[in-house]
Motif scaffolding. Structure first.
Motif, short mmCIF file in Angstrom:
data_model
loop_
_atom_site.label_atom_id
_atom_site.label_comp_id
_atom_site.label_asym_id
_atom_site.label_seq_id
_atom_site.Cartn_x
_atom_site.Cartn_y
_atom_site.Cartn_z
N GLY A 87 0.82 -1.21 0.00
CA GLY A 87 0.00 0.00 0.00
C GLY A 87 0.85 1.26 0.00
N ASP A 88 0.20 2.40 0.00
CA ASP A 88 0.89 3.70 -0.03
C ASP A 88 0.38 4.64 1.06
N LEU A 89 -0.94 4.67 1.25
CA LEU A 89 -1.57 5.57 2.20
C LEU A 89 -2.44 4.74 3.13
N PHE A 90 -2.39 5.05 4.43
CA PHE A 90 -3.12 4.26 5.43
C PHE A 90 -4.12 5.14 6.15
N LEU A 91 -5.39 4.77 6.10
CA LEU A 91 -6.45 5.52 6.76
C LEU A 91 -6.85 4.82 8.05
N PHE A 92 -6.78 5.56 9.17
CA PHE A 92 -7.13 5.00 10.47
C PHE A 92 -8.08 5.97 11.19
N PRO A 93 -9.40 5.84 10.93
CA PRO A 93 -10.36 6.82 11.44
C PRO A 93 -10.87 6.55 12.85
N SER A 94 -10.39 5.53 13.54
CA SER A 94 -10.92 5.18 14.85
C SER A 94 -10.76 6.32 15.84
N LEU A 95 -11.76 6.47 16.70
CA LEU A 95 -11.75 7.55 17.70
C LEU A 95 -11.60 7.05 19.12
N HIS A 96 -11.64 5.74 19.35
CA HIS A 96 -11.66 5.27 20.74
C HIS A 96 -10.59 4.24 21.07
N GLU A 97 -9.58 4.09 20.22
CA GLU A 97 -8.52 3.14 20.52
C GLU A 97 -7.70 3.61 21.73
N THR A 98 -7.33 2.67 22.59
CA THR A 98 -6.41 3.03 23.67
C THR A 98 -4.96 3.02 23.16
N PHE A 99 -4.72 2.34 22.04
CA PHE A 99 -3.43 2.45 21.37
C PHE A 99 -3.62 2.37 19.87
N GLY A 100 -3.78 1.18 19.32
CA GLY A 100 -3.91 1.01 17.87
C GLY A 100 -2.62 0.49 17.27
N ASN A 101 -2.35 -0.81 17.44
CA ASN A 101 -1.10 -1.39 16.94
C ASN A 101 -0.92 -1.24 15.44
#
Length: 403
Positions: free
Chosen positions: A278-292
């Motif tokens: 891939g090239d671009l990573f979208l991570f829209p989560s609003l409630h992660e305590t971290f997000g590995n």
């Protein structure tokens, strides 16, 4: 090197098949501790296709899912079962990663036997309650979690922001245990042109990725407007949206994004190949305590777009190794994604910087830090009986012993 080999028990209410952030982190910690010479026992829930079994290094427990929230799994084992087991083979210290019925039974058994306990806080309770429409229970659950974690020597959290939030709510002995990434597995060298061709992309085309469990609480409704904005801006370039993962929200996403490619859940080298292609990573989560997944994407050489919280706040330098938006500002999130695709040189530079930063976030350093918390809990537990014995020997009001 550690000064003492420990017998450590790790308790979690997640099976490897779920492999969310907690399970993945515990797998890395347990393997790292074994490499450092410790004896590690795992107490966890079993997956549906696993047989009930117990051995010196593994105890599988029954489990059930919370109605209306299939991603949350609770374990069930009696305190007496754990007490008998640990009387026969006593751990030096427990790490309890989850606070459900299994975690509570482990805590009660440990306190009865005088075993040191370190706990982990991972759940975003207010967000889960909102998802279940149980907002009235937030105060009750917060009170329970505060009670639970006060009974451990230390409560480990994955981010500074979560540490501060818990301390404001009256939690004590809160410390940050960061997360690492396997930078050899998640590596730009795994980029596969053959895979990209199956996605319908050439060498200079753009693959926009999202990786994670496809659940309603992950704020995945933002993917559709963000994707449409990227398509509009980059009308002269070929783009492809690739979604890796599975979950209850998949069917909804497929209706919202009929031109996206859904690859299902991937693990190991296949997952690493998907990231690196891939090239671009979208991570829209609003409630992660971290997000590995943020660190995994960065280590794979992707430019990350995320909200300024948890892992992204700790590891993404805005404009340098990724792009951030203020939490909840959907328009700013979309604008950040579009900015990264405005200029190919900007995207190339950000991807290189992301890889450089993530490659320094090693799991061995995290395991060593985790080990230090466990050793400190053991030392604290060893001192407690001595102090209690001294208090009993000289009771208030008793005559002072003479030499």
């Amino acid at each position: 090197m550690n000064t003492r080999a420990l017998r450590i028990t790790l308790v979690i209410e997640t099976a490897p098949a779920q492999m969310g952030g907690e399970a993945h982190t515990l797998a890395q910690l347990s393997e790292g501790l074994r490499r450092r010479g410790h004896r590690v026992e795992i107490v966890r829930t079993r997956h549906c296709d696993e047989a009930m079994r117990a051995g010196p290094e593994l105890l599988l427990c029954r489990s059930w899912r919370l109605p209306g929230y299939p991603a949350l799994q609770w374990g069930a084992v009696s305190m007496h079962t754990l007490t008998r087991r640990w009387r026969r083979q006593r751990p030096d210290v427990l790490y309890i990663a989850t606070e459900g019925p299994l975690g509570l039974s482990a805590l009660r058994a440990a306190r009865r036997l005088g075993i040191a306990v370190v706990s982990g806080y991972h759940a975003n309770v207010p967000r889960v309650c909102d998802q279940l429409r149980l907002g009235a229970l937030v105060r009750v659950l917060t009170h329970y979690l505060r009670w639970f974690h006060r009974r451990s020597a230390a409560t480990l959290v994955p981010s500074v922001s979560l540490s501060l939030a818990l301390q404001r709510r009256g939690f004590e002995h809160v410390s940050v245990l960061d997360r690492g990434v396997d930078a050899q597995l998640f590596n730009p060298s795994r980029r596969s042109q053959a895979l990209r061709e199956r996605w319908g992309l050439g060498a200079k085309d753009i693959a926009v990725l999202h990786v994670g469990r496809l659940l309603p609480e992950k704020n995945l409704a933002l993917l559709a407007p963000c994707w449409h904005a990227l398509q509009h801006q980059s009308a002269q370039r070929r783009l492809r949206l690739v979604i890796v993962g599975d979950g209850s929200y998949r069917a909804t996403l497929q209706r919202q994004l009929p031109d996206a490619l859904f690859c299902g859940a991937q693990t190991g080298e296949a997952l690493a190949e998907h990231y690196a292609s891939g090239d671009l990573f979208l991570f829209p989560s609003l409630h992660e305590t971290f997000g590995n997944v943020v660190l995994e994407a960065m280590a794979s050489g992707l430019a990350v777009v995320a909200y300024d919280q948890a892992a992204a706040a700790q590891h993404v330098s805005p404009g340098h190794s990724g792009a951030l938006a203020m939490p909840g500002d959907h328009r700013a999130f979309i604008e950040a994604a579009c900015w990264l695709l405005e200029d190919s040189e900007t995207l190339r530079r950000v991807r290189l910087n992301a890889r450089q930063h993530a490659s320094r976030q090693s799991w061995p350093a995290v395991v060593e830090q985790f080990e230090s918390y466990l050793l400190a809990a053991c030392h604290q537990s060893a001192r407690a009986p001595l102090a209690a014995g001294a208090a009993l020997a000289i009771k208030p009001g008793s005559p002072t012993p003479r030499g």
